[in-house]
Motif scaffolding. Structure first.
Motif, mmCIF file in Angstrom:
data_model
loop_
_atom_site.group_PDB
_atom_site.id
_atom_site.type_symbol
_atom_site.label_atom_id
_atom_site.label_comp_id
_atom_site.label_asym_id
_atom_site.label_seq_id
_atom_site.Cartn_x
_atom_site.Cartn_y
_atom_site.Cartn_z
ATOM 1 N N VAL A 102 0.872 -1.170 0.000
ATOM 2 C CA VAL A 102 0.000 0.000 0.000
ATOM 3 C C VAL A 102 0.914 1.226 0.000
ATOM 4 N N VAL A 103 0.716 2.073 -1.014
ATOM 5 C CA VAL A 103 1.575 3.254 -1.157
ATOM 6 C C VAL A 103 0.732 4.505 -0.933
ATOM 7 N N ASP A 104 1.290 5.469 -0.199
ATOM 8 C CA ASP A 104 0.570 6.716 0.092
ATOM 9 C C ASP A 104 0.556 7.617 -1.152
ATOM 10 N N ARG A 105 -0.223 8.708 -1.082
ATOM 11 C CA ARG A 105 -0.359 9.591 -2.253
ATOM 12 C C ARG A 105 0.986 10.167 -2.702
ATOM 13 N N ASP A 106 1.886 10.400 -1.733
ATOM 14 C CA ASP A 106 3.179 10.985 -2.094
ATOM 15 C C ASP A 106 4.225 9.929 -2.438
ATOM 16 N N GLY A 107 3.807 8.701 -2.636
ATOM 17 C CA GLY A 107 4.720 7.651 -3.080
ATOM 18 C C GLY A 107 5.427 6.910 -1.960
ATOM 19 N N ILE A 108 5.165 7.288 -0.705
ATOM 20 C CA ILE A 108 5.807 6.606 0.433
ATOM 21 C C ILE A 108 5.136 5.247 0.626
ATOM 22 N N LEU A 109 5.972 4.207 0.725
ATOM 23 C CA LEU A 109 5.436 2.869 0.960
ATOM 24 C C LEU A 109 4.912 2.785 2.388
ATOM 25 N N VAL A 161 -7.189 -4.113 5.531
ATOM 26 C CA VAL A 161 -6.224 -3.433 4.669
ATOM 27 C C VAL A 161 -6.009 -4.226 3.373
ATOM 28 N N TYR A 162 -6.124 -5.545 3.446
ATOM 29 C CA TYR A 162 -6.054 -6.357 2.220
ATOM 30 C C TYR A 162 -7.233 -6.003 1.303
ATOM 31 N N ASP A 190 -18.591 -1.763 6.153
ATOM 32 C CA ASP A 190 -18.957 -1.639 7.573
ATOM 33 C C ASP A 190 -17.797 -1.123 8.421
ATOM 34 N N HIS A 191 -16.574 -1.296 7.946
ATOM 35 C CA HIS A 191 -15.403 -0.959 8.782
ATOM 36 C C HIS A 191 -14.453 -0.019 8.048
ATOM 37 N N LEU A 192 -15.007 0.776 7.155
ATOM 38 C CA LEU A 192 -14.151 1.620 6.322
ATOM 39 C C LEU A 192 -13.320 2.610 7.151
ATOM 40 N N ALA A 193 -13.965 3.189 8.168
ATOM 41 C CA ALA A 193 -13.265 4.181 9.000
ATOM 42 C C ALA A 193 -12.083 3.525 9.713
ATOM 43 N N ARG A 194 -12.299 2.285 10.127
ATOM 44 C CA ARG A 194 -11.242 1.571 10.844
ATOM 45 C C ARG A 194 -10.059 1.283 9.916
ATOM 46 N N ALA A 195 -10.386 0.874 8.696
ATOM 47 C CA ALA A 195 -9.329 0.583 7.725
ATOM 48 C C ALA A 195 -8.519 1.844 7.434
#
Lengths: 344, 336
Positions: A102-109, A161-162, A190-195
């Motif tokens: 999973v990579v963040d918007r700025d490219g950080i892994l 997260v998967y 159901d758990h989007l906020a948690r993810a």
């Protein structure tokens, strides 16, 4: 000779475990979070990345549990391969141990992991599965049960997260336990906020790994109890519970004194009463030594609910019962008090 | 003249007199403000403590007496919660025995006294706990850390409490070799040092334990208080860990297997060695080593007389003692 063989066997078993799960003597710092590395304390997540060496010293029993987990997972996947063609609709086991990032918007892994497997029922329906086993999972019946133990609490975060990364609307746990395994469905919606909170916390931990400040100390001291960084690289303020209350109430104090003074007599009475009533149950009239005994049956209502129905109305209440113990405080004054004879 | 030199020239001049007095005034005001703030903090802390709250109620004298009783009750209640293995008993030269609370019992006591430990330091810029490292030479070092602590029960507070652990101390944790690998089996000719993270952890544990000891008066507890607190329980002072004043650990282990007769004979031998050494512990060890040595069996002798556990060991020690160059029979014996 037999003793030597047993010793040699035990030693070989342990060596084998260490070869698979033994500590890396020089673990290297990371700059990304593992999917299984979600913690209740975000500071710990950061320290896990920076100081992995704090968590060294796994004992043989812990390594054995890990190994059994792996073996159970392999056995369950093997069974799924057999079951697939016989299921209606049939499925295929695909993408076992597939790596993901999973990579963040700025490219950080941010997060790396390996999902256990997917079951492909059709081109569009291929839910992600996560296999869980071990004693802590044996009592799990529903998703909420995972929250009860610190060892199972973050299994859901891992699967979420998967799902988030794969953009899958749902997946499920296969929970190994005595008897049939349990299949627990998880809906991402159901758990989007948690993810998402996992992603936010992972970023905070990674920022620390890139040289930023560590996240704040946890507000829950229970998290520190089994944290490998406590006292090594993390020294949060320490409290020892809320302390003892000082109760100033003469009436209650007198009652406590009366209770203590009669405690032995009450125990003797209770013991005798229980035994007599058990032995003489059903005797409606009798003479025992210098005692006249009279008994009488009384009406009562007995409810025999089927276990399944009873369970529906059951809910765990952490404040259901409150056990109390009254112990006289020893010391100069207390010692004198303990000499008192029980009042009849 | 360069700009740098000009600045230096200015700063080397004596500052004008009025400016000094202004600084002093500011410092004085600042000191007063700080003192006042500290006083108000101390007052607030006292007001917060449970015992102080009690003393503000009507019937002050009676309540004050009650407060003292309460403090004593809490003290004994806290000891009653602990187990013998939570204490180290030390004996002084006069034979008085005192107990010191160990880390294992600190939490049991701290729960009752509502101990709060804060500001554990030093921490680096990122917030990582980093005990201060001070070299002792030859690869040895000491780690130091500090904290502040407060007991909400008795209102006591301690600041800048320090704990230190040396890398060459025993029982700190796992050892590492020169490459940083854990040592599974010690080799006689290898030099090992404490694992730094374990040592930092040991400093942290000592810091918490010390804070509890200081706040709850558990550093030098008379053993008679332990006996009183454990009355009518299976807990006994005899089962506490023996510390200074009770000989060496080897000696205590050995005495556990010595017969009563040997123990009795050994006491006489120890008294005689002590007389010869004129009470000097170093000489006691030296003489003991000399009289227990057996050159025929290549045995260099032992420094602790408590390790004499067999009849033949005692007999040989007596024989060698009488042949020792320092030995002279006691005056009473010579007269007889």
């Amino acid at each position: 000779m037999s003793e030597e063989i047993i010793t040699a066997l035990r030693s070989a078993w342990q060596t084998h475990l260490e070869s698979i799960h033994g500590d890396n003597p020089h673990p290297e710092a990371r700059q990304h979070v593992w999917a299984s590395g979600r913690r209740s304390c975000v500071r710990r997540m950061g320290l896990d990345l920076l100081y992995p060496g704090d968590d060294r010293g796994r004992d043989a029993d812990a390594m054995e549990r890990l190994q059994r987990g792996r073996e159970r997972e392999a056995a369950i996947i093997a069974r799924l391969y057999q079951i697939g063609p016989r299921c209606t609709p049939p499925f295929e086991v695909v993408e076992t141990q597939r790596s993901f990032r999973v990579v963040d918007r700025d490219g950080i892994l941010l997060i790396t992991g390996k999902m256990d497997l997917r079951l492909r029922f059709s081109r569009d329906i291929k839910p992600i599965c996560e296999v869980k086993s071990g004693r802590t999972y044996e009592r799990v019946e529903e998703l909420e049960d995972l929250e009860r133990s610190p060892w199972t609490r973050h299994a859901l975060d891992q699967l979420l997260v998967y799902l988030l990364q794969a953009e899958e609307p749902w997946g499920f746990f296969i929970v190994d336990r005595p008897g049939m395994p349990l299949f627990l469905r998880v809906n991402l919606e159901d758990h989007l906020a948690r993810a998402e909170s996992f992603l936010v916390d992972a970023r905070a931990a990674i920022d620390a790994a890139y040289g930023g400040p560590l996240p704040d100390y946890t507000g829950n001291p229970d998290n520190c109890k089994r944290c490998p960084h406590f006292g090594k690289t993390c020294a949060p303020p320490v409290g020892f519970g809320s302390g003892s209350q000082i109760i100033v109430d003469d009436e209650l104090e007198a009652l406590a004194e009366a209770r203590y003074a009669n405690e032995a007599a009450a125990k003797t009475f209770g013991h005798a009463d229980d035994k007599l009533k058990k032995a003489l149950r059903g005797v409606e009239m009798g003479i025992l030594g210098r005692f006249m005994i009279e008994g009488k049956w009384q009406k009562g209502t007995k409810y025999s609910y089927p276990a399944e129905v009873k369970k529906q109305y059951g809910a765990e209440d952490p404040h259901h019962t409150f056990k109390m113990k009254f112990t006289p405080i020893p010391g100069p004054e207390g010692a004198a008090e303990t000499e008192q004879e029980p009042t009849p | 003249m360069s700009e740098k030199n000009q600045t230096a020239a200015v700063t080397t001049e004596a500052p004008p007199a009025p400016k000094v007095s202004v600084h002093e005034d500011i410092r004085q005001v600042l000191d007063e403000v700080l003192e006042e703030a500290e006083l108000s903090r101390a007052l607030r802390r006292e007001e917060e403590s449970a015992l102080e709250r009690l003393s503000t109620m009507p019937d002050g004298a009676d309540l004050f007496k009650r407060k003292a009783e309460l403090a004593e009750r809490i003290y004994f209640a806290a000891i009653a919660r602990t187990r013998p293995e939570d204490w180290v008993v030390n004996a002084d030269a006069q034979g008085h025995t005192f107990a010191m609370l160990k880390a294992s019992g600190a939490a049991l006591v701290a729960e009752l006294y509502d101990v709060r430990i804060s500001n554990l330091r030093p921490v680096d810029a990122a917030g990582v706990f980093r005990p201060e490292k001070e070299s002792l030479g030859e690869g040895k070092y000491v780690l130091k850390a500090w904290c502040d602590a407060y007991s909400k029960m008795n209102g006591r507070r301690v600041e800048h409490l320090m704990a230190a652990r040396r890398s060459d101390e025993d029982f700190i944790g796992r050892l590492i070799d020169g490459k940083g690998d854990f040592v599974k089996k010690r080799q006689a000719d290898e030099v090992y040092t404490a694992n730094p993270t374990d040592l930092a952890n040991a400093v942290h544990t000592l810091l918490l334990t010390k804070a509890v000891r200081v706040l709850c008066a558990m550093t030098r507890v008379p053993t008679s208080d332990l006996t009183l607190a454990w009355e009518k329980t299976n807990k006994k002072v005899e089962n506490c860990v023996k510390g200074a004043g009770f000989g060496s650990a080897d000696g205590r282990r050995a005495q556990g297997v010595a017969s009563g007769e040997v123990k009795e004979g050994l006491e006489k031998l120890k008294a005689e060695i002590l007389r010869l050494a004129m009470g000097n512990p170093a000489d006691v060890a030296k003489i003991t080593k000399e009289i227990t040595a057996n050159p025929d069996k290549n045995f260099a002798g032992m420094t602790d007389p408590d390790r004499i556990v067999q009849d033949w060991m005692l007999e040989r020690a007596w024989t060698n003692l009488k042949k020792h160059p320092l030995y002279a029979p006691p005056k009473d014996a010579a007269k007889a």
